[in-house]
Design a protein around this motif. Structure first.
Motif, PDB file in Angstrom:
ATOM      1  N   LEU A 121       5.476  -9.604  29.772  1.00 51.57           N
ATOM      2  CA  LEU A 121       4.027  -9.468  29.638  1.00 51.57           C
ATOM      3  C   LEU A 121       3.495 -10.306  28.478  1.00 51.57           C
ATOM      4  O   LEU A 121       2.449 -10.957  28.583  1.00 51.57           O
ATOM      5  CB  LEU A 121       3.666  -7.994  29.421  1.00 51.57           C
ATOM      6  N   GLN A 191       1.107 -12.296  35.817  1.00 47.52           N
ATOM      7  CA  GLN A 191       0.715 -11.055  35.167  1.00 47.52           C
ATOM      8  C   GLN A 191       0.980  -9.858  36.079  1.00 47.52           C
ATOM      9  O   GLN A 191       1.523  -8.828  35.654  1.00 47.52           O
ATOM     10  CB  GLN A 191      -0.768 -11.104  34.796  1.00 47.52           C
ATOM     11  N   GLU A 195       3.597  -6.814  35.433  1.00 46.76           N
ATOM     12  CA  GLU A 195       3.123  -5.432  35.386  1.00 46.76           C
ATOM     13  C   GLU A 195       3.886  -4.558  36.380  1.00 46.76           C
ATOM     14  O   GLU A 195       4.202  -3.393  36.090  1.00 46.76           O
ATOM     15  CB  GLU A 195       1.623  -5.379  35.673  1.00 46.76           C
TER      16      GLU A 195
END
Length: 226
Positions: A121, A191, A195
């Motif tokens: 991340l 991203q 996640e």
């Protein structure tokens, strides 16, 4: 079976059986040939062939050794094979990469530690979509995918995917140079994958990876038809 092929198979059998282990030095050529009941010429050709595929390491003036036999060595030839394909075959290579990488990403979601997921991340967050260059974007993309695949914990799978993805950089660059919004889209997809891995959602992570690779694949197909 050709004599050289027979010699290769016999040396391979010695390694598989444990008679020769990674890092071991092979007996002198004459001794090994007699031991296996082969001519020195066929033995010499077999050693050359096994050196090419990184099973053996011939050290001039020292001897011949079994390599570490690590996946990245044994699968190195894949990159060479991929290099020999033309642009039409690149689509097939992307399809293989899509299938393998989606599974690897799903595995990563189930195996990654909290710290590893957090690092993914942070790596994505460190890239500014407004200022990043195409070269830096490709470098980030390569690094990101390499990290994810390593988290799957399978050296052979990682080496297979690396052999395929390292040769697709040209297509990524083409996309970055010609497709509007590619930078923001790439980072957004990274991203989402990061996640999903952090959330330990293997199904979602695998699906997102499939869509991510398929996006480049779809763009490449359209570019080839233009």
């Amino acid at each position: 079976m050709a004599v050289t092929d027979e010699a290769i198979q016999k040396i391979k059998a010695m390694i598989v059986s444990g008679e020769l282990a990674p890092g071991d030095r092979l007996p002198p050529e004459k001794e090994l040939a007699e031991h296996l009941g082969l001519s020195r010429n066929s033995m010499r050709e077999a050693v050359k062939a096994l050196e090419v595929i990184r099973v053996l390491d011939v050290r001039r003036g020292d001897g011949t050794y079994v390599t570490s036999l690590e996946p990245h060595l044994l699968l190195e030839a894949i990159s060479f094979v991929v290099d020999m394909h033309d642009d039409d075959s690149l689509l097939e290579l992307f399809a293989v990469r899509r299938m393998l990488e989606s599974q690897a990403t799903g595995l990563a979601a189930g195996l990654a530690t909290t710290e590893q997921a957090q690092q993914l991340l942070e790596d994505v967050a460190s890239v500014d979509p407004e200022t990043v260059s195409i070269d830096d974007l490709v470098a980030h993309d390569t690094h990101f995918h390499g990290q994810v695949v390593e988290l799957a914990g399978n050296g052979y799978l990682a080496s297979l995917i690396d052999g395929l993805s390292s040769q697709t950089i040209r297509a990524r660059v083409w996309r970055g140079l010609t497709e509007q919004g590619a930078v923001a889209r790439t980072l957004s997809e990274h991203q989402a994958i990061a996640e999903a891995i952090a959330g330990r959602d293997s199904t979602l992570a695998a699906s997102l990876a499939t869509a991510h690779v398929a996006g480049v694949e779809r763009w490449l197909r359209q570019a080839a038809q233009a």
